[in-house]
Write a protein that holds these residues in place. Structure first.
Motif, mmCIF file in Angstrom:
data_model
loop_
_atom_site.group_PDB
_atom_site.id
_atom_site.type_symbol
_atom_site.label_atom_id
_atom_site.label_comp_id
_atom_site.label_asym_id
_atom_site.label_seq_id
_atom_site.Cartn_x
_atom_site.Cartn_y
_atom_site.Cartn_z
ATOM 1 N N ALA A 106 0.824 -1.213 0.000
ATOM 2 C CA ALA A 106 0.000 0.000 0.000
ATOM 3 C C ALA A 106 0.858 1.264 0.000
ATOM 4 O O ALA A 106 0.528 2.249 -0.664
ATOM 5 C CB ALA A 106 -0.933 -0.012 1.214
ATOM 6 N N LYS A 107 1.950 1.239 0.739
ATOM 7 C CA LYS A 107 2.803 2.439 0.814
ATOM 8 C C LYS A 107 3.415 2.759 -0.558
ATOM 9 O O LYS A 107 3.412 3.906 -1.006
ATOM 10 C CB LYS A 107 3.904 2.213 1.853
ATOM 11 C CG LYS A 107 4.706 3.443 2.167
ATOM 12 C CD LYS A 107 5.731 3.146 3.264
ATOM 13 C CE LYS A 107 6.613 4.364 3.518
ATOM 14 N NZ LYS A 107 7.639 4.062 4.526
ATOM 15 N N PRO B 110 1.120 3.891 6.920
ATOM 16 C CA PRO B 110 0.407 2.608 6.910
ATOM 17 C C PRO B 110 -0.099 2.264 8.317
ATOM 18 O O PRO B 110 0.624 2.428 9.308
ATOM 19 C CB PRO B 110 1.486 1.618 6.453
ATOM 20 C CG PRO B 110 2.509 2.454 5.740
ATOM 21 C CD PRO B 110 2.519 3.766 6.464
ATOM 22 N N THR B 111 -1.339 1.823 8.380
ATOM 23 C CA THR B 111 -1.960 1.497 9.658
ATOM 24 C C THR B 111 -2.502 0.071 9.605
ATOM 25 O O THR B 111 -3.337 -0.245 8.748
ATOM 26 C CB THR B 111 -3.120 2.475 9.957
ATOM 27 O OG1 THR B 111 -2.613 3.814 9.906
ATOM 28 C CG2 THR B 111 -3.731 2.209 11.319
ATOM 29 N N THR C 197 -3.862 -0.307 5.936
ATOM 30 C CA THR C 197 -4.431 0.751 5.090
ATOM 31 C C THR C 197 -3.481 1.943 4.969
ATOM 32 O O THR C 197 -2.761 2.292 5.911
ATOM 33 C CB THR C 197 -5.761 1.276 5.688
ATOM 34 O OG1 THR C 197 -5.561 1.596 7.059
ATOM 35 C CG2 THR C 197 -6.869 0.241 5.575
ATOM 36 N N VAL C 198 -3.508 2.550 3.795
ATOM 37 C CA VAL C 198 -2.856 3.844 3.564
ATOM 38 C C VAL C 198 -3.888 4.728 2.868
ATOM 39 O O VAL C 198 -4.420 4.348 1.815
ATOM 40 C CB VAL C 198 -1.599 3.701 2.682
ATOM 41 C CG1 VAL C 198 -1.060 5.078 2.284
ATOM 42 C CG2 VAL C 198 -0.510 2.909 3.402
ATOM 43 N N GLU D 194 -8.230 4.675 -0.659
ATOM 44 C CA GLU D 194 -7.823 3.834 0.460
ATOM 45 C C GLU D 194 -7.090 2.635 -0.123
ATOM 46 O O GLU D 194 -7.705 1.755 -0.719
ATOM 47 C CB GLU D 194 -9.079 3.378 1.225
ATOM 48 C CG GLU D 194 -8.815 2.447 2.377
ATOM 49 C CD GLU D 194 -10.112 1.974 3.053
ATOM 50 O OE1 GLU D 194 -11.040 2.772 3.217
ATOM 51 O OE2 GLU D 194 -10.187 0.771 3.393
ATOM 52 N N PHE D 195 -5.759 2.635 0.011
ATOM 53 C CA PHE D 195 -5.003 1.472 -0.431
ATOM 54 C C PHE D 195 -5.012 0.437 0.684
ATOM 55 O O PHE D 195 -4.742 0.770 1.849
ATOM 56 C CB PHE D 195 -3.566 1.868 -0.810
ATOM 57 C CG PHE D 195 -3.495 2.597 -2.118
ATOM 58 C CD1 PHE D 195 -3.575 1.898 -3.313
ATOM 59 C CD2 PHE D 195 -3.402 3.982 -2.165
ATOM 60 C CE1 PHE D 195 -3.542 2.567 -4.530
ATOM 61 C CE2 PHE D 195 -3.367 4.663 -3.367
ATOM 62 C CZ PHE D 195 -3.440 3.945 -4.562
ATOM 63 N N ILE D 196 -5.330 -0.785 0.330
ATOM 64 C CA ILE D 196 -5.373 -1.862 1.318
ATOM 65 C C ILE D 196 -4.470 -2.998 0.872
ATOM 66 O O ILE D 196 -4.495 -3.431 -0.276
ATOM 67 C CB ILE D 196 -6.821 -2.383 1.536
ATOM 68 C CG1 ILE D 196 -7.546 -2.668 0.210
ATOM 69 C CG2 ILE D 196 -7.636 -1.388 2.354
ATOM 70 C CD1 ILE D 196 -8.978 -3.207 0.387
ATOM 71 N N GLU D 197 -3.627 -3.451 1.805
ATOM 72 C CA GLU D 197 -2.762 -4.611 1.525
ATOM 73 C C GLU D 197 -3.073 -5.690 2.555
ATOM 74 O O GLU D 197 -3.535 -5.390 3.664
ATOM 75 C CB GLU D 197 -1.281 -4.216 1.564
ATOM 76 C CG GLU D 197 -0.770 -3.844 2.933
ATOM 77 C CD GLU D 197 0.740 -3.547 2.954
ATOM 78 O OE1 GLU D 197 1.229 -2.818 2.090
ATOM 79 O OE2 GLU D 197 1.397 -4.053 3.878
#
Lengths: 133, 133
Positions: free
Chosen positions: A15-16, A32-33, A42-43, A53-56
């Motif tokens: 995500a980052k 990143p959280t 999430t980022v 919302e990027f999710i990994e």
């Protein structure tokens, strides 16, 4: 009543790294959280009018692992609309023939607010999240 | 500098039918508009902060026909960001390693403004449109 588009969620391996193009473009990008209760990290990218919302995946049983097997480059995972009253909107959408995922009980989403998801086949192939704003 | 999210474009077989859930939810929905120069018919859904753009194939050689073969239920086709200066933003993104589609010359998009598209592999599997606002 569907309100604002709260965010567009994009599933990725990193995500980052995915958000870097937006920070280079001048957007505010969060750190990143980890969200262990959701199985994702999430980022958030703040745009002037909404968010990306990027999710990994986080952990062994991340709910987005299978999506990434099918979309190795990543891809848009869902879009989220704000609603005033999640129970009223859930019931209205169900009466309109849309299928809620799970047992239909809202749970607390990545923003600390009640959320529900609706079946992509009932929304033009698009997974829909509603969030009580 | 990437600005507002102008729209989320969702490819479908029947744009008017796909938008019906949003008109039932109280959103303003446009009449279907043929865009022969783009090979699509568009229906816009106005949200409080952005738009959904449903696109259905128009004509024999629609650019979204192949997408719909792979996504028979429909799906998110691209997202569009507003930019102040499309040439400057194109050059900045190319310098950042992102691939522009076509020859890199902006053409006039569905909103009558200059647009360009960038390769989804360089944006987390997401086809990106930029539009000079």
């Amino acid at each position: 009543m569907l309100g604002r588009l709260n965010h567009v969620a994009i599933a990725v391996r990193d995500a980052k790294a995915a958000a870097a193009v937006y920070s280079a473009a001048g957007a505010e990008v969060s750190v990143p959280t980890a969200q262990p209760e959701h199985g994702v990290t999430t980022v958030f990218v703040a745009l002037p009018n909404t968010k990306l919302e990027f999710i990994e995946p986080l952990g062994e049983a991340s709910p987005i692992s299978k999506f990434l097997e099918h979309h190795p480059d990543g891809g848009i995972h869902h879009i989220c609309f704000e609603v005033d009253d999640i129970i009223a909107e859930r019931d209205r959408l169900i009466a309109d023939g849309r299928r809620v995922l799970g047992d239909g009980t809202p749970r607390i989403g990545a923003h600390g607010k009640p959320v529900l998801f609706f079946h992509p086949k009932d929304f033009s192939g698009t997974l829909i999240e509603i969030e009580e704003a």
